[in-house]
Scaffold this motif. Structure first.
Motif, PDB file in Angstrom:
ATOM      1  N   GLY A 172      11.185 -43.034 -68.575  1.00 39.06           N
ATOM      2  CA  GLY A 172      10.750 -42.695 -67.227  1.00 39.06           C
ATOM      3  C   GLY A 172      11.881 -42.631 -66.226  1.00 39.06           C
ATOM      4  O   GLY A 172      12.663 -43.565 -66.102  1.00 39.06           O
ATOM      5  N   ASN A 173      11.934 -41.510 -65.517  1.00 36.66           N
ATOM      6  CA  ASN A 173      12.965 -41.354 -64.491  1.00 36.66           C
ATOM      7  C   ASN A 173      12.505 -41.906 -63.140  1.00 36.66           C
ATOM      8  O   ASN A 173      13.205 -41.764 -62.150  1.00 36.66           O
ATOM      9  CB  ASN A 173      13.428 -39.895 -64.379  1.00 36.66           C
ATOM     10  N   ASN A 174      11.339 -42.561 -63.103  1.00 37.16           N
ATOM     11  CA  ASN A 174      10.889 -43.236 -61.883  1.00 37.16           C
ATOM     12  C   ASN A 174      11.467 -44.642 -61.785  1.00 37.16           C
ATOM     13  O   ASN A 174      11.195 -45.355 -60.830  1.00 37.16           O
ATOM     14  CB  ASN A 174       9.359 -43.332 -61.848  1.00 37.16           C
ATOM     15  N   TYR A 175      12.228 -45.037 -62.792  1.00 37.95           N
ATOM     16  CA  TYR A 175      12.848 -46.358 -62.820  1.00 37.95           C
ATOM     17  C   TYR A 175      14.329 -46.216 -62.517  1.00 37.95           C
ATOM     18  O   TYR A 175      14.926 -45.172 -62.758  1.00 37.95           O
ATOM     19  CB  TYR A 175      12.691 -46.995 -64.209  1.00 37.95           C
ATOM     20  N   VAL A 176      14.921 -47.295 -62.035  1.00 36.53           N
ATOM     21  CA  VAL A 176      16.371 -47.338 -61.855  1.00 36.53           C
ATOM     22  C   VAL A 176      16.928 -48.051 -63.083  1.00 36.53           C
ATOM     23  O   VAL A 176      16.650 -49.233 -63.304  1.00 36.53           O
ATOM     24  CB  VAL A 176      16.756 -48.102 -60.565  1.00 36.53           C
ATOM     25  N   TRP A 177      17.676 -47.310 -63.891  1.00 37.41           N
ATOM     26  CA  TRP A 177      18.212 -47.840 -65.135  1.00 37.41           C
ATOM     27  C   TRP A 177      19.685 -48.182 -64.982  1.00 37.41           C
ATOM     28  O   TRP A 177      20.457 -47.367 -64.475  1.00 37.41           O
ATOM     29  CB  TRP A 177      18.052 -46.821 -66.266  1.00 37.41           C
ATOM     30  N   ALA A 178      20.077 -49.344 -65.453  1.00 34.22           N
ATOM     31  CA  ALA A 178      21.499 -49.708 -65.477  1.00 34.22           C
ATOM     32  C   ALA A 178      22.198 -48.833 -66.513  1.00 34.22           C
ATOM     33  O   ALA A 178      21.590 -48.432 -67.512  1.00 34.22           O
ATOM     34  CB  ALA A 178      21.664 -51.183 -65.819  1.00 34.22           C
ATOM     35  N   GLY A 179      23.446 -48.553 -66.280  1.00 34.90           N
ATOM     36  CA  GLY A 179      24.206 -47.677 -67.169  1.00 34.90           C
ATOM     37  C   GLY A 179      24.534 -48.286 -68.518  1.00 34.90           C
ATOM     38  O   GLY A 179      24.783 -47.575 -69.479  1.00 34.90           O
ATOM     39  N   SER A 180      24.522 -49.616 -68.605  1.00 34.69           N
ATOM     40  CA  SER A 180      24.834 -50.312 -69.859  1.00 34.69           C
ATOM     41  C   SER A 180      24.320 -51.740 -69.754  1.00 34.69           C
ATOM     42  O   SER A 180      23.966 -52.203 -68.655  1.00 34.69           O
ATOM     43  CB  SER A 180      26.346 -50.332 -70.105  1.00 34.69           C
ATOM     44  N   LEU A 181      24.316 -52.429 -70.862  1.00 33.94           N
ATOM     45  CA  LEU A 181      23.923 -53.834 -70.849  1.00 33.94           C
ATOM     46  C   LEU A 181      24.892 -54.639 -69.986  1.00 33.94           C
ATOM     47  O   LEU A 181      24.473 -55.473 -69.178  1.00 33.94           O
ATOM     48  CB  LEU A 181      23.885 -54.393 -72.279  1.00 33.94           C
TER      49      LEU A 181
END
Length: 165
Positions: free
Chosen positions: A31-40
């Motif tokens: 989902g692109n409605n979330y803000v995802w971190a680029g890496s762990l």
């Protein structure tokens, strides 16, 4: 005094911007409605800086269960609302950490783990409605949201406890 406040605000802005620069991860179908971190790694840095828990989804491109979970997760209004209180990380294929800490009861997929704002995997947050052999496997958004609420309750209490000391 005003100059000092302006300088402090400027450095806070710069620090926050630099610290959050890794927050441009791919959704990988979740989902692109979330803000995802680029890496762990960037997710853990952001979490520590902002005192937020981390949700880590470990999945594979070839996994049927992962593919089935993605649209349910992506379209869940409840998970979307709760996600604002988390640093969200999804790790696809070779991004999966080799450290056994991220496979507390096996390397099955998908696994959803929660990490404390201090950076340690919380083994107590499991899918209470799932399998006793695969505690971190979730197939329904309601199960995920339930664990997210449990995490928020737990770490909100901890933050208040820290402030009392």
């Amino acid at each position: 005094m005003a100059a000092g406040t302006a300088v402090k605000a400027f450095f806070t802005f710069i620090f926050d911007t630099v610290h959050c620069a890794g927050i441009s991860g791919r959704d990988n179908g979740f989902g692109n409605n979330y803000v995802w971190a680029g890496s762990l790694e960037s997710g853990l840095q952001i979490a520590t800086h902002h005192r937020k828990p981390v949700m880590v989804i470990i999945h594979k491109s070839w996994c049927t269960a992962c593919r089935n979970l993605k649209p349910k997760f992506a379209n869940s209004p409840e998970i979307q609302t709760l996600s604002k209180h988390f640093v969200m990380v999804n790790l696809l294929d070779e991004e999966e950490p080799k450290n056994n800490v991220f496979a507390p009861d096996g390397t099955y997929i998908p696994r959803i783990l929660f990490i404390s704002p201090k950076g340690s995997v919380d083994p107590e947050i499991v899918n209470e409605e799932g399998s006793s052999q695969h505690k971190y496997f979730y197939s329904k958004p309601e199960q995920i949201a339930k664990s997210m609420r449990k995490v928020l309750d737990k770490y909100t209490e901890e933050q208040f406890d820290d402030m009392r000391r």
